[in-house]
Design an enzyme around this catalytic site. Sequence first.
Site, mmCIF file in Angstrom:
data_model
loop_
_atom_site.group_PDB
_atom_site.id
_atom_site.type_symbol
_atom_site.label_atom_id
_atom_site.label_comp_id
_atom_site.label_asym_id
_atom_site.label_seq_id
_atom_site.Cartn_x
_atom_site.Cartn_y
_atom_site.Cartn_z
ATOM 1 N N ARG A 1 40.477 64.559 29.723
ATOM 2 C CA ARG A 1 41.063 63.892 30.883
ATOM 3 C C ARG A 1 41.901 62.664 30.534
ATOM 4 N NH1 ARG A 1 36.889 66.797 32.378
ATOM 5 N NH2 ARG A 1 36.122 66.038 30.394
ATOM 6 N N THR A 2 41.355 61.800 29.695
ATOM 7 C CA THR A 2 42.053 60.534 29.462
ATOM 8 C C THR A 2 43.409 60.797 28.807
ATOM 9 O OG1 THR A 2 39.936 59.426 29.265
ATOM 10 C CG2 THR A 2 41.845 58.223 28.446
ATOM 11 N N LYS B 1 44.197 60.671 5.488
ATOM 12 C CA LYS B 1 44.587 60.353 4.104
ATOM 13 C C LYS B 1 44.104 58.968 3.698
ATOM 14 C CE LYS B 1 49.012 62.770 4.684
ATOM 15 N NZ LYS B 1 50.467 62.507 4.742
ATOM 16 N N ARG C 1 42.630 55.941 21.798
ATOM 17 C CA ARG C 1 41.166 56.056 21.809
ATOM 18 C C ARG C 1 40.716 56.135 20.358
ATOM 19 N NH1 ARG C 1 37.865 60.383 25.313
ATOM 20 N NH2 ARG C 1 38.233 58.718 26.835
ATOM 21 N N HIS D 1 36.242 51.005 28.411
ATOM 22 C CA HIS D 1 37.134 52.101 28.831
ATOM 23 C C HIS D 1 37.757 51.673 30.164
ATOM 24 C CE1 HIS D 1 38.888 55.907 29.396
ATOM 25 N NE2 HIS D 1 37.859 56.709 29.200
HETATM 26 C C1 NCD Z 1 34.207 59.287 29.202
HETATM 27 C C2 NCD Z 1 34.491 58.662 27.858
HETATM 28 O O1 NCD Z 1 35.212 59.229 27.039
HETATM 29 O O2 NCD Z 1 33.958 57.581 27.673
HETATM 30 N N1 NCD Z 1 35.053 60.360 29.503
HETATM 31 C C3 NCD Z 1 36.276 60.094 30.055
HETATM 32 O O3 NCD Z 1 37.074 59.347 29.535
HETATM 33 N N2 NCD Z 1 36.528 60.661 31.233
HETATM 34 C C4 NCD Z 1 32.783 59.607 29.409
HETATM 35 C C5 NCD Z 1 32.068 60.451 28.401
HETATM 36 O O4 NCD Z 1 32.618 60.910 27.410
HETATM 37 O O5 NCD Z 1 30.864 60.684 28.642
#
Ligand code: NCD
Length: 311
Positions: A60-61, A89, A110, A138
């Site tokens: 999703r992100t 690397k 991320r 997040h």
């Molecule tokens: C979350 C994350 O990556 O922290 N997911 C997300 O971004 N929608 C929650 C999770 O992974 O449990």
Amino acid sequence: MNKVDLVGKDILDGAQFTRDELECIMDVARDFREKLTQRKQLRLVEGYVMGSLFFEPSTRTRLSFETAMHRLGGAVVGFASASASSTAKGESLEDTIRTVDQYVDIIAMRHPEIGSAQRAAAVAEAVVINGGDGAGQHPTQALLDLFTIKVERGRVDGNTIVLCGDLKNGRTVHAGVELYKHYDCKLIFLAPEALRMPAGITAHLRAQGVVVEETSELEPALAQADIFYMTRIQRERFADPAEYEKLRGSYVLSREIIERINPGVTVLHPLPRVDEITSDVDGLPGAAYFRQANNGVCVRMALIALVMGKA
Ligand code: NCD
């Protein structure tokens, strides 16, 4: 609209926002949501490029950031795993960021380490948006969660919000509470003893006057909830797999429990879910987690447009 200046600002942490900024982001997101519904073509960031750097798994992100940039008329480059980048690397995060910084105007990233987005922001000219730094923060998920509460319940103030699951390792809840503290909400932290919200976070919220209760009992917490925010036990953060096995399935939200205890509750989950919400909940009117994922696009559009000075 209540304009605030987010131009050129990195988005790293839930604690960085004022209430005015939160309201502004939600107003802009609502406007974009309207435009998306009308299928309006937007060209606000035409000619700009976003680097989408995902060193950790994401559905999703990453995809909603990339969709948001495309829907604003911008372009996207990037990678979806550390193994597809020069990290494999032995390149340092700083060097990867310095390099990508030569190519792009904005970075959504991320990474598995807490503080990685801050480290990136320290070396990048481009605006850095944190899409999750290990068990840290997040903030964009927290913003879309807040937006979803506003859309689903009409307002944020006045709600009792239960946060359930892995509150120790869950970065979405760590960021979320930093937003909820600006509203008149009661927070209930529902977790097994081993996965409680870090004591420092709870103490800091209480010191700022936020009403916080802690419990490990599902049913009384559910009975009080306007919003029930379920999270996944963060398996990848456990050093010992046996420890994870002991805790998985600690809390399961089923249709039966919701209908018996609190049929009017709004259920949120950042997703992905494993086994903590049974699929028979999906058909309930309060099951908002896929609508929540949908809201990710307009909220990320709002953030991109605001930090680039195009909103
Ligand atoms: C979350 C994350 O990556 O922290 N997911 C997300 O971004 N929608 C929650 C999770 O992974 O449990």
